[in-house]
Design a protein around this motif. Structure first.
Motif, PDB file in Angstrom:
ATOM      1  N   ILE A 142       0.828  -1.203   0.000  1.00 31.86           N
ATOM      2  CA  ILE A 142       0.000   0.000   0.000  1.00 31.86           C
ATOM      3  C   ILE A 142       0.862   1.252   0.000  1.00 31.86           C
ATOM      4  O   ILE A 142       0.556   2.241  -0.681  1.00 31.86           O
ATOM      5  N   LYS A 143       1.955   1.219   0.721  1.00 26.99           N
ATOM      6  CA  LYS A 143       2.844   2.377   0.806  1.00 26.99           C
ATOM      7  C   LYS A 143       3.293   2.839  -0.584  1.00 26.99           C
ATOM      8  O   LYS A 143       3.514   4.029  -0.809  1.00 26.99           O
ATOM      9  N   GLU A 144       3.421   1.911  -1.523  1.00 28.25           N
ATOM     10  CA  GLU A 144       3.866   2.231  -2.874  1.00 28.25           C
ATOM     11  C   GLU A 144       2.759   2.856  -3.731  1.00 28.25           C
ATOM     12  O   GLU A 144       3.045   3.495  -4.738  1.00 28.25           O
ATOM     13  N   ALA A 145       1.507   2.657  -3.349  1.00 31.31           N
ATOM     14  CA  ALA A 145       0.383   3.090  -4.179  1.00 31.31           C
ATOM     15  C   ALA A 145      -0.465   4.201  -3.559  1.00 31.31           C
ATOM     16  O   ALA A 145      -1.243   4.839  -4.248  1.00 31.31           O
ATOM     17  N   MET A 146      -0.305   4.421  -2.270  1.00 29.65           N
ATOM     18  CA  MET A 146      -1.167   5.380  -1.576  1.00 29.65           C
ATOM     19  C   MET A 146      -0.816   6.816  -1.938  1.00 29.65           C
ATOM     20  O   MET A 146       0.276   7.108  -2.428  1.00 29.65           O
ATOM     21  N   ASP A 155      -0.613  -5.506   1.679  1.00 31.30           N
ATOM     22  CA  ASP A 155      -0.662  -5.584   0.219  1.00 31.30           C
ATOM     23  C   ASP A 155      -1.850  -4.802  -0.320  1.00 31.30           C
ATOM     24  O   ASP A 155      -2.887  -4.701   0.329  1.00 31.30           O
ATOM     25  N   ILE A 156      -1.698  -4.312  -1.521  1.00 31.83           N
ATOM     26  CA  ILE A 156      -2.755  -3.537  -2.172  1.00 31.83           C
ATOM     27  C   ILE A 156      -4.012  -4.388  -2.343  1.00 31.83           C
ATOM     28  O   ILE A 156      -5.135  -3.885  -2.253  1.00 31.83           O
ATOM     29  N   GLU A 157      -3.849  -5.685  -2.546  1.00 38.24           N
ATOM     30  CA  GLU A 157      -4.996  -6.582  -2.667  1.00 38.24           C
ATOM     31  C   GLU A 157      -5.800  -6.622  -1.367  1.00 38.24           C
ATOM     32  O   GLU A 157      -7.025  -6.731  -1.386  1.00 38.24           O
ATOM     33  N   ASP A 158      -5.098  -6.502  -0.227  1.00 37.95           N
ATOM     34  CA  ASP A 158      -5.788  -6.455   1.064  1.00 37.95           C
ATOM     35  C   ASP A 158      -6.672  -5.215   1.160  1.00 37.95           C
ATOM     36  O   ASP A 158      -7.790  -5.266   1.669  1.00 37.95           O
ATOM     37  N   ALA A 159      -6.169  -4.099   0.648  1.00 39.19           N
ATOM     38  CA  ALA A 159      -6.948  -2.852   0.652  1.00 39.19           C
ATOM     39  C   ALA A 159      -8.187  -3.006  -0.220  1.00 39.19           C
ATOM     40  O   ALA A 159      -9.288  -2.616   0.179  1.00 39.19           O
ATOM     41  N   ALA A 160      -8.022  -3.583  -1.395  1.00 39.04           N
ATOM     42  CA  ALA A 160      -9.152  -3.779  -2.304  1.00 39.04           C
ATOM     43  C   ALA A 160     -10.215  -4.661  -1.663  1.00 39.04           C
ATOM     44  O   ALA A 160     -11.414  -4.341  -1.701  1.00 39.04           O
ATOM     45  N   ASP A 190     -17.668  -1.914   2.051  1.00 35.92           N
ATOM     46  CA  ASP A 190     -18.435  -1.040   1.167  1.00 35.92           C
ATOM     47  C   ASP A 190     -18.042   0.428   1.350  1.00 35.92           C
ATOM     48  O   ASP A 190     -18.867   1.307   1.567  1.00 35.92           O
ATOM     49  N   VAL A 191     -16.726   0.671   1.275  1.00 36.67           N
ATOM     50  CA  VAL A 191     -16.189   2.023   1.330  1.00 36.67           C
ATOM     51  C   VAL A 191     -15.301   2.237   0.117  1.00 36.67           C
ATOM     52  O   VAL A 191     -14.837   1.281  -0.505  1.00 36.67           O
ATOM     53  N   SER A 192     -15.054   3.495  -0.213  1.00 33.96           N
ATOM     54  CA  SER A 192     -14.252   3.777  -1.399  1.00 33.96           C
ATOM     55  C   SER A 192     -12.859   4.297  -1.067  1.00 33.96           C
ATOM     56  O   SER A 192     -12.088   4.594  -1.967  1.00 33.96           O
ATOM     57  N   GLY A 193     -12.542   4.390   0.211  1.00 38.36           N
ATOM     58  CA  GLY A 193     -11.213   4.838   0.588  1.00 38.36           C
ATOM     59  C   GLY A 193     -10.873   4.428   2.009  1.00 38.36           C
ATOM     60  O   GLY A 193     -11.758   4.272   2.853  1.00 38.36           O
ATOM     61  N   LEU A 194      -9.583   4.250   2.250  1.00 39.51           N
ATOM     62  CA  LEU A 194      -9.099   3.836   3.563  1.00 39.51           C
ATOM     63  C   LEU A 194      -7.999   4.775   4.026  1.00 39.51           C
ATOM     64  O   LEU A 194      -7.167   5.225   3.223  1.00 39.51           O
ATOM     65  N   LEU A 195      -7.985   5.036   5.310  1.00 42.54           N
ATOM     66  CA  LEU A 195      -6.899   5.792   5.913  1.00 42.54           C
ATOM     67  C   LEU A 195      -5.748   4.817   6.157  1.00 42.54           C
ATOM     68  O   LEU A 195      -5.947   3.729   6.696  1.00 42.54           O
ATOM     69  N   VAL A 196      -4.564   5.199   5.726  1.00 37.94           N
ATOM     70  CA  VAL A 196      -3.391   4.346   5.865  1.00 37.94           C
ATOM     71  C   VAL A 196      -2.622   4.783   7.113  1.00 37.94           C
ATOM     72  O   VAL A 196      -2.306   5.959   7.286  1.00 37.94           O
ATOM     73  N   ILE A 197      -2.351   3.804   7.966  1.00 39.04           N
ATOM     74  CA  ILE A 197      -1.704   4.056   9.250  1.00 39.04           C
ATOM     75  C   ILE A 197      -0.345   3.371   9.295  1.00 39.04           C
ATOM     76  O   ILE A 197      -0.190   2.241   8.828  1.00 39.04           O
ATOM     77  N   GLU A 198       0.621   4.070   9.865  1.00 33.78           N
ATOM     78  CA  GLU A 198       1.939   3.490  10.093  1.00 33.78           C
ATOM     79  C   GLU A 198       2.442   4.017  11.431  1.00 33.78           C
ATOM     80  O   GLU A 198       2.446   5.236  11.652  1.00 33.78           O
ATOM     81  N   ASP A 199       2.819   3.132  12.318  1.00 33.86           N
ATOM     82  CA  ASP A 199       3.270   3.502  13.659  1.00 33.86           C
ATOM     83  C   ASP A 199       2.252   4.386  14.384  1.00 33.86           C
ATOM     84  O   ASP A 199       2.605   5.350  15.058  1.00 33.86           O
ATOM     85  N   GLY A 237      -1.267   8.296   4.895  1.00 35.42           N
ATOM     86  CA  GLY A 237      -1.743   8.318   3.526  1.00 35.42           C
ATOM     87  C   GLY A 237      -3.181   7.864   3.412  1.00 35.42           C
ATOM     88  O   GLY A 237      -3.834   7.544   4.406  1.00 35.42           O
ATOM     89  N   VAL A 238      -3.631   7.873   2.171  1.00 36.13           N
ATOM     90  CA  VAL A 238      -4.981   7.447   1.837  1.00 36.13           C
ATOM     91  C   VAL A 238      -4.884   6.569   0.590  1.00 36.13           C
ATOM     92  O   VAL A 238      -4.129   6.876  -0.334  1.00 36.13           O
ATOM     93  N   ILE A 239      -5.633   5.480   0.581  1.00 38.33           N
ATOM     94  CA  ILE A 239      -5.722   4.625  -0.608  1.00 38.33           C
ATOM     95  C   ILE A 239      -7.197   4.531  -0.984  1.00 38.33           C
ATOM     96  O   ILE A 239      -8.046   4.326  -0.125  1.00 38.33           O
ATOM     97  N   THR A 240      -7.503   4.733  -2.254  1.00 36.16           N
ATOM     98  CA  THR A 240      -8.884   4.737  -2.716  1.00 36.16           C
ATOM     99  C   THR A 240      -9.084   3.717  -3.831  1.00 36.16           C
ATOM    100  O   THR A 240      -8.120   3.216  -4.420  1.00 36.16           O
ATOM    101  N   LYS A 241     -10.348   3.450  -4.123  1.00 37.14           N
ATOM    102  CA  LYS A 241     -10.670   2.563  -5.245  1.00 37.14           C
ATOM    103  C   LYS A 241     -10.109   3.145  -6.539  1.00 37.14           C
ATOM    104  O   LYS A 241      -9.641   2.402  -7.407  1.00 37.14           O
TER     105      LYS A 241
END
Length: 129
Positions: free
Chosen positions: A3-7, A84-89, A96-105, A110-114
């Motif tokens: 996810i870090k690579e795509a967010m 993994d990005i597949e986990d986010a998908a 049933d959401v179109s975006g996730l807040l990305v957390i580290e430590d 970041g944010v990852i969306t559909k």
């Protein structure tokens, strides 16, 4: 792919005491459709979507004292930047959401969306199964 690579590393947030019109203006300014709500310690406490705000602001008499904390969805779904990005998908589909807040430590990084995932598929970087 992680996810870090795509967010999107730019996390646009608001506080719970923000007025709905201010949140709507922030979304418009940044061209986004959701804002994550963080408390004064940076902890995610909610999320508000463009659709939520249109419903509130489109009412005949929006309450002047209304704050985001009164209308936000309090169940914030997050994911680790190391997943993994597949986990986010899969998580977005199940929740049933179109975006996730990305957390580290413990912090929002970041944010990852559909839409982000669709761009990867369209570019041939991510192959759907």
């Amino acid at each position: 792919m992680k996810i870090k690579e795509a967010m999107n590393p730019e996390v646009i947030t608001i506080s719970p005491d923000t007025k709905p019109i201010e949140a709507f203006e922030k979304m418009y300014k940044h061209g986004i459709r959701r804002l994550f709500v963080l408390d004064d310690k940076g902890k995610p406490v909610g999320v508000i979507s463009h659709t939520d705000l249109v419903g509130v602001l489109g009412s005949r008499k929006p309450e002047k004292k209304l704050k985001i904390e009164d209308i936000m969805v309090k169940d914030v779904i997050t994911i680790s930047a190391k997943d993994d990005i597949e986990d986010a998908a899969n998580l977005m589909l199940r929740a049933d959401v179109s975006g996730l807040l990305v957390i580290e430590d413990g912090k929002a990084v970041g944010v990852i969306t559909k839409t982000d995932i669709c761009r990867l598929v369209a570019a041939g970087i991510l192959v759907p199964i």
